[in-house]
Design a protein around this motif. Sequence first.
Motif, PDB file in Angstrom:
ATOM      1  N   GLU A  61       0.821  -1.210   0.000  1.00 52.24           N
ATOM      2  CA  GLU A  61       0.000   0.000   0.000  1.00 52.24           C
ATOM      3  C   GLU A  61       0.853   1.257   0.000  1.00 52.24           C
ATOM      4  O   GLU A  61       0.474   2.284  -0.575  1.00 52.24           O
ATOM      5  CB  GLU A  61      -0.915   0.008   1.239  1.00 52.24           C
ATOM      6  N   ARG A  62       2.023   1.189   0.652  1.00 51.35           N
ATOM      7  CA  ARG A  62       2.844   2.383   0.834  1.00 51.35           C
ATOM      8  C   ARG A  62       4.316   2.038   0.596  1.00 51.35           C
ATOM      9  O   ARG A  62       4.994   1.573   1.529  1.00 51.35           O
ATOM     10  CB  ARG A  62       2.695   2.936   2.264  1.00 51.35           C
ATOM     11  N   PRO A  63       4.836   2.194  -0.598  1.00 51.40           N
ATOM     12  CA  PRO A  63       6.270   1.968  -0.809  1.00 51.40           C
ATOM     13  C   PRO A  63       7.082   2.831   0.166  1.00 51.40           C
ATOM     14  O   PRO A  63       6.746   4.003   0.400  1.00 51.40           O
ATOM     15  CB  PRO A  63       6.494   2.394  -2.258  1.00 51.40           C
ATOM     16  N   ILE A  64       8.123   2.234   0.735  1.00 55.53           N
ATOM     17  CA  ILE A  64       8.914   2.960   1.727  1.00 55.53           C
ATOM     18  C   ILE A  64      10.398   2.860   1.400  1.00 55.53           C
ATOM     19  O   ILE A  64      10.833   1.990   0.630  1.00 55.53           O
ATOM     20  CB  ILE A  64       8.654   2.431   3.160  1.00 55.53           C
ATOM     21  N   GLU A  65      11.163   3.768   2.007  1.00 58.14           N
ATOM     22  CA  GLU A  65      12.611   3.784   1.873  1.00 58.14           C
ATOM     23  C   GLU A  65      13.196   4.062   3.247  1.00 58.14           C
ATOM     24  O   GLU A  65      12.795   5.012   3.917  1.00 58.14           O
ATOM     25  CB  GLU A  65      13.022   4.856   0.869  1.00 58.14           C
ATOM     26  N   LEU A  66      14.139   3.215   3.676  1.00 58.09           N
ATOM     27  CA  LEU A  66      14.695   3.316   5.023  1.00 58.09           C
ATOM     28  C   LEU A  66      16.210   3.348   4.962  1.00 58.09           C
ATOM     29  O   LEU A  66      16.828   2.621   4.170  1.00 58.09           O
ATOM     30  CB  LEU A  66      14.257   2.122   5.874  1.00 58.09           C
ATOM     31  N   ASP A  67      16.821   4.175   5.823  1.00 62.68           N
ATOM     32  CA  ASP A  67      18.262   4.101   5.984  1.00 62.68           C
ATOM     33  C   ASP A  67      18.570   3.200   7.174  1.00 62.68           C
ATOM     34  O   ASP A  67      17.674   2.753   7.895  1.00 62.68           O
ATOM     35  CB  ASP A  67      18.891   5.480   6.123  1.00 62.68           C
ATOM     36  N   LEU A  68      19.852   2.931   7.397  1.00 60.04           N
ATOM     37  CA  LEU A  68      20.219   1.974   8.435  1.00 60.04           C
ATOM     38  C   LEU A  68      19.862   2.503   9.821  1.00 60.04           C
ATOM     39  O   LEU A  68      19.421   1.730  10.688  1.00 60.04           O
ATOM     40  CB  LEU A  68      21.709   1.646   8.361  1.00 60.04           C
ATOM     41  N   ASP A  69      20.017   3.788  10.063  1.00 61.60           N
ATOM     42  CA  ASP A  69      19.670   4.336  11.372  1.00 61.60           C
ATOM     43  C   ASP A  69      18.192   4.147  11.675  1.00 61.60           C
ATOM     44  O   ASP A  69      17.814   3.849  12.818  1.00 61.60           O
ATOM     45  CB  ASP A  69      20.035   5.823  11.438  1.00 61.60           C
ATOM     46  N   SER A  70      17.343   4.310  10.669  1.00 60.28           N
ATOM     47  CA  SER A  70      15.907   4.111  10.871  1.00 60.28           C
ATOM     48  C   SER A  70      15.598   2.662  11.222  1.00 60.28           C
ATOM     49  O   SER A  70      14.746   2.382  12.069  1.00 60.28           O
ATOM     50  CB  SER A  70      15.136   4.520   9.616  1.00 60.28           C
ATOM     51  N   ILE A  71      16.300   1.743  10.599  1.00 60.70           N
ATOM     52  CA  ILE A  71      16.084   0.327  10.887  1.00 60.70           C
ATOM     53  C   ILE A  71      16.577  -0.010  12.283  1.00 60.70           C
ATOM     54  O   ILE A  71      15.901  -0.713  13.047  1.00 60.70           O
ATOM     55  CB  ILE A  71      16.776  -0.537   9.811  1.00 60.70           C
ATOM     56  N   LYS A  72      17.737   0.537  12.664  1.00 62.82           N
ATOM     57  CA  LYS A  72      18.268   0.270  13.998  1.00 62.82           C
ATOM     58  C   LYS A  72      17.416   0.893  15.093  1.00 62.82           C
ATOM     59  O   LYS A  72      17.468   0.441  16.248  1.00 62.82           O
ATOM     60  CB  LYS A  72      19.709   0.777  14.096  1.00 62.82           C
ATOM     61  N   ALA A  73      16.646   1.913  14.756  1.00 60.02           N
ATOM     62  CA  ALA A  73      15.773   2.551  15.742  1.00 60.02           C
ATOM     63  C   ALA A  73      14.522   1.723  16.022  1.00 60.02           C
ATOM     64  O   ALA A  73      13.824   1.970  17.015  1.00 60.02           O
ATOM     65  CB  ALA A  73      15.377   3.944  15.263  1.00 60.02           C
ATOM     66  N   MET A  74      14.240   0.740  15.172  1.00 62.23           N
ATOM     67  CA  MET A  74      13.088  -0.135  15.382  1.00 62.23           C
ATOM     68  C   MET A  74      13.393  -1.136  16.487  1.00 62.23           C
ATOM     69  O   MET A  74      14.541  -1.293  16.917  1.00 62.23           O
ATOM     70  CB  MET A  74      12.756  -0.873  14.075  1.00 62.23           C
ATOM     71  N   ARG A  75      12.358  -1.811  16.959  1.00 59.79           N
ATOM     72  CA  ARG A  75      12.542  -2.841  17.987  1.00 59.79           C
ATOM     73  C   ARG A  75      13.444  -3.941  17.442  1.00 59.79           C
ATOM     74  O   ARG A  75      13.191  -4.499  16.371  1.00 59.79           O
ATOM     75  CB  ARG A  75      11.185  -3.410  18.389  1.00 59.79           C
ATOM     76  N   SER A  76      14.498  -4.259  18.170  1.00 62.99           N
ATOM     77  CA  SER A  76      15.448  -5.265  17.693  1.00 62.99           C
ATOM     78  C   SER A  76      15.104  -6.640  18.257  1.00 62.99           C
ATOM     79  O   SER A  76      14.421  -6.772  19.270  1.00 62.99           O
ATOM     80  CB  SER A  76      16.874  -4.889  18.092  1.00 62.99           C
ATOM     81  N   THR A  77      15.589  -7.637  17.571  1.00 64.72           N
ATOM     82  CA  THR A  77      15.450  -9.016  18.032  1.00 64.72           C
ATOM     83  C   THR A  77      16.758  -9.737  17.764  1.00 64.72           C
ATOM     84  O   THR A  77      17.443  -9.448  16.778  1.00 64.72           O
ATOM     85  CB  THR A  77      14.277  -9.731  17.330  1.00 64.72           C
TER      86      THR A  77
END
Length: 369
Positions: A61-77
Motif C-alpha cells: 500500500e505504501r512503498p517505503i525507503e529506510l536508511d540503516l539508522d531508521s532500521i536500527k531505531a526499530m525494535r530489535s530481536t
Amino acid sequence: MPTPQQPSLIVRQKSPQNIEFPFASLSDWLIPTELFFVRNHFPSPDLDVRDWRLRVGGAVERPIELDLDSIKAMRSTTFTAVVECAGNGRVYYVPPKEGLQWQNGAVGNAAWTGVLLREILEMAGVKRTAREVLLVGADSGVVDTNKKTASPGPIAFARSLPLEKAIADSTILAYSMNEEPLTRDHGYPLRAVVGGWFGMAWVKWITHITVVEQPFLGYWQARDYFRWERSLGEPRLVPLAEMEVKAQIARPVQGEHLIVGQPYRIFGAAWSGEAAIRQVQVCTGDGRGWREGRLLETEHPFAWRFWEYMWTPEEVGRHILRCRAIDGAGCVQPDLQRSDCESYAANWIVPVEVTVVPEPQTYEEEFVI
C-alpha cells in the motif's frame, strides 16, 4: 600462521572469495565471525552506509525507503541460527558434481541481531494478493558466460520467500553478527537471516524488497538452487528451501590413530530445517549397531546441537565411524546420496575411518645431511 586457537580457513575460490571453516577444529557453539564460512557468488560490494537505502515496493500500500539508522531505531530481536550452504558436502558426491567443492565446513552457527522482516512489511502494508517476498542484494554479475546456463546479462543475487516464511518470527533482517556489526563479506550493512533454510535464502547486502503476486522465477530460483520433486509422478523442479536433517563428525578426523583400550570422545554437531534435533546416533563398526549419543547445550530453535559419544575401542585395526541425526518431524539422516538433489543437500552419512593401534606411536629423530 594458523594455531590450535586460530585454525586456518580453507580457500575454495579466490575470486569471488569463497572460504570454508575447518570443521575438525569445531569447539565454540557460536563460530567466531573471523572463522565463519564465506559464500559469495559475485565480488563483495563495498557499500557506503551513508548512501545505502532499503527500498520496499511491489504489492504494498505504501512503498517505503529506510536508511540503516531508521532500521536500527526499530525494535530489535536477537536469535541464534545455523546457516548451511546448500552445496556443503558436495565433494562427497559420486560421481563428482559441478560447483564449489565444499567438504563439511560451509556451515556455521551465529547470534544475529536485527528487525523482523514482518515489521518492515507491516510498515509498507502488504496487499492481500501478495504471495512471495523478493529479496535483492547489491552483488551482481554475469553467470556462466557462453554456457547453456548463462544468465541474461548482468544480474543481482535475488531470492524470494513464501509470504508465510517472510512474516515468521524466524526471519529477520540482520545488521549485527555475534554482537558486532556485519562485516563486508557477511553482508554489511543488512542481510536476511532465514532460520531453518539453506544459505541461498539468506540474501546479503539487501537493497530492495519487492512483494510479488506470482511465484518468482528468477535465475537463482529457477535456474540454480533447485531440486527435483516427484510427488506428482513425473519429476518437476522446485526451489531449495529448508535444510535437511544432518549430523557431522568433527573429531576424530579421517585417518586418525586411536589407542586401544583408551576412551575417546567422538564429537560433532547436528542441525535440521524447521524441526529441532531430537537424537544423534553413533555406530563404531564393532557389530553393536546404532547407539545413542548425548546432546549437549540447551536446545535453541534453528541453532545447531553439539553432541558427543564416549567410545573405548576394544580391537586393534580399522574402524568405520558413522553418525546420524533424527529430528522432531521424524526425519532420519539417510545412508546414501539421493539422485533428485542435483549437486545440493548432501546430507547422507559420511563415514570417518580411524585406525586403532596397540600403543602410542613414537618416532626417533632422524637427521639427514
